[in-house]
Motif scaffolding. Structure first.
Motif, PDB file in Angstrom:
ATOM      1  N   VAL A  15       0.853  -1.195   0.000  1.00 31.24           N
ATOM      2  CA  VAL A  15       0.000   0.000   0.000  1.00 31.24           C
ATOM      3  C   VAL A  15       0.886   1.241   0.000  1.00 31.24           C
ATOM      4  O   VAL A  15       2.000   1.233   0.532  1.00 31.24           O
ATOM      5  N   VAL A  16       0.373   2.310  -0.615  1.00 27.93           N
ATOM      6  CA  VAL A  16       1.037   3.612  -0.638  1.00 27.93           C
ATOM      7  C   VAL A  16       0.161   4.572   0.153  1.00 27.93           C
ATOM      8  O   VAL A  16      -1.019   4.745  -0.157  1.00 27.93           O
ATOM      9  N   VAL A  17       0.740   5.192   1.192  1.00 26.65           N
ATOM     10  CA  VAL A  17      -0.040   6.012   2.128  1.00 26.65           C
ATOM     11  C   VAL A  17       0.505   7.433   2.152  1.00 26.65           C
ATOM     12  O   VAL A  17       1.715   7.645   2.248  1.00 26.65           O
ATOM     13  N   ASP A  18      -0.405   8.389   2.078  1.00 26.35           N
ATOM     14  CA  ASP A  18      -0.084   9.805   2.242  1.00 26.35           C
ATOM     15  C   ASP A  18      -0.500  10.193   3.657  1.00 26.35           C
ATOM     16  O   ASP A  18      -1.696  10.338   3.939  1.00 26.35           O
ATOM     17  N   VAL A  19       0.462  10.348   4.537  1.00 19.67           N
ATOM     18  CA  VAL A  19       0.162  10.658   5.932  1.00 19.67           C
ATOM     19  C   VAL A  19      -0.453  12.040   6.071  1.00 19.67           C
ATOM     20  O   VAL A  19      -1.388  12.248   6.856  1.00 19.67           O
ATOM     21  N   GLU A  20       0.049  13.005   5.323  1.00 25.64           N
ATOM     22  CA  GLU A  20      -0.460  14.374   5.452  1.00 25.64           C
ATOM     23  C   GLU A  20      -1.943  14.446   5.104  1.00 25.64           C
ATOM     24  O   GLU A  20      -2.725  15.107   5.784  1.00 25.64           O
ATOM     25  N   ALA A  21      -2.324  13.752   4.039  1.00 29.70           N
ATOM     26  CA  ALA A  21      -3.723  13.762   3.614  1.00 29.70           C
ATOM     27  C   ALA A  21      -4.558  12.737   4.368  1.00 29.70           C
ATOM     28  O   ALA A  21      -5.786  12.767   4.296  1.00 29.70           O
TER      29      ALA A  21
END
Length: 496
Positions: A15-21
């Motif tokens: 999985v690819v996760v954008d922590v900020e969003a």
């Protein structure tokens, strides 16, 4: 951006996760081959995990529409207990024997006896050795393949092996190490004396990986591999952990008061504890958490692995199988399954086989057999919850993950059988998400807590929840009693 990886029994997921969003941007998985044989042999080639990682990584990044140069860290979750024995060149000396391999039951019984029985195991390890743990696999290799055993230079677990491939570093952390059978889960350290009982010719100082803390990096991605994957040359690889430990992180189960229940190939029930647990029941594994603290856990070996056997027997797809389950009544008109196709760990029946009981000319329908196997797999989880005692009794909610959690009928069944509200996280691949969360924690450990990261990314799905229905709860009390009677009659498992 952060990458989470879960190397499971059936596939590797990325999985690819954008922590900020606070969003998951992309995900992909690639299947593994499972080699099965007589006497409970279940093995995989570690090279297959690497091939699956490569493909799933590229597919997930493509789906996410991100530049790999934006990735800051990777966190790896792996199926627990698997034996990955490497030679001096870092190559496996034998295929990885998996958590569900029961070929080593005799070696496990011998090790338990030599460590002083259950009491001796609890004193040395904080838990009782089980056939699925790594220790008996090493003893089995010594007994059956001495020439390969003599080549061992390093003993790793599946997630440790992927970390080694990514970084070149041979390290381990307390959560996954807890399931080896030569790790002290109270003091969080290797037990060299126990490994000497398992493998007297091996030098523990040499073959056991260096221990690191959960928030520490295992290393950075090797330069050549970073170039291949399109990564920067400073991408961290987090400590990672076992799938149960990273699944707990991925459901926000990092503080007391919650229960995580996984309906995967196997079934697990775990609850966070701030202190090590001295369990009254030998089947409770006092594992460490991969977030600090402890994660007492129960594992059953037959959940979707069992339901898929029956689904495939009738040539059904998942939707068709769920429809049959929904159309059969509670209790499957008297059909009871003991779904021990892989043997069983809880209760401890490594050599058990599957059974369908109570069949007659009226109730032998595909719908009843489908429902019975799902009910009985869930009864196994209730049996595990009961073993956890106060840790589970005080829980106000069960957070449900794994492939089975996608089924509304199964979610309702869990709520009714346990008498507890059930809710699923929005991201059901909790172990892969847990890997990404741990990667972010590792990268930002000086400024950001794991709890704050979980608050940002672990979101519950109100549309995938279930409340226990009083009439169904009462009906399941009777059906569960029938299941326990069958356990007692066929396997001498007491009712208490």
């Amino acid at each position: 951006m952060y990458i989470g990886v879960d190397c499971g029994t059936q596939s590797t997921k990325v999985v690819v996760v954008d922590v900020e969003a606070g969003r998951l941007l992309g995900e992909a998985s690639r299947a593994h081959r499972l080699d099965e044989g007589e006497n409970g042999r279940r093995e995989q080639q570690p090279g297959d995990w690497i091939a699956a990682f490569r493909e799933a990584f590229k597919a997930a990044v493509t789906q996410a529409r991100v530049d790999p140069q934006q990735v800051r860290a990777i966190g790896v979750s792996g199926q627990q207990h698997g034996m990955v024995a490497l030679d001096e060149a870092g190559e496996p000396v034998y295929p990885a024997k998996l958590w569900c391999d029961t070929e080593t039951a005799a070696e496990n019984a011998d090790l338990v006896a030599r460590l002083g029985g259950e009491a001796g195991c609890l004193e040395k390890l904080g838990l009782v050795l089980q056939t699925g743990y790594t220790a008996s696999k090493v003893a089995w290799l010594r007994a059956h393949h001495p020439e390969r055993y003599r080549r061992i230079a390093t003993l790793l677990l599946p997630h440790d092996y992927l970390n080694f491939w990514l970084t070149g570093e041979r390290v381990a952390e307390a959560g996954d190490a807890s399931g080896t059978g030569y790790f002290d889960t109270h003091r969080r350290c290797w037990r060299h004396d126990v490994l000497a009982e398992v493998a007297p010719e091996l030098d523990a100082e040499q073959v056991l990986p260096r221990l690191i803390e959960a928030e520490q990096p295992a290393g950075v991605v090797r330069p050549a591999l970073a170039r291949e994957l399109g990564l920067r040359d400073d991408v961290l690889v987090a400590s990672g952990g076992g799938d149960n430990m990273l699944g707990a992180i991925g459901t926000g189960n990092i503080a007391p008061g919650l229960v995580t229940l996984s309906l995967g190939t196997s079934g697990t029930v775990c609850a966070y504890s701030e202190r090590p647990v001295v369990a009254e029941d030998a089947m409770v594994a006092n594992f460490c958490a991969s977030s600090g603290g402890w994660l007492p856990l129960i594992c059953t070996m037959n959940v979707t692995s069992a339901t898929n056997r029956v689904r495939e027997l009738f040539g059904l797809d998942v939707a068709g199988f769920n429809e049959r389950v929904a159309h059969a009544p509670i209790g499957a008109e008297g059909v009871t399954t003991l779904p021990f196709f892989n043997g069983e760990r809880v209760p401890a029946l490594p050599q058990a086989t599957g059974s369908f009981l109570g069949l007659n000319s009226v109730n032998t329908t595909s719908a009843n057999l489908c429902r019975a196997v799902v009910e009985s797999a869930t009864f196994g989880m209730r049996y595990g919850l009961e073993r956890l005692g106060p840790l589970a009794e005080g829980a106000s909610q069960i957070r449900l993950i794994g492939g089975g959690a996608r089924s509304p009928v199964w979610r309702q069944m869990v709520a009714d059988i346990t008498g507890t509200p059930v809710v699923c996280p929005q991201i059901t691949d909790a172990a892969a998400l847990g890997g990404a969360l741990q990667a972010a924690w590792c990268d930002r450990r000086a400024t950001t807590s794991l709890a704050s990261l979980c608050e940002r990314l672990v979101h519950l799905d109100p549309g995938a929840s279930a409340e226990p229905q009083p009439a169904s709860v009462e009906a399941y009390h009777r059906v569960y009693a029938r299941y326990r009677d069958a356990l007692h009659r066929h396997h001498a498992i007491p009712h208490n």
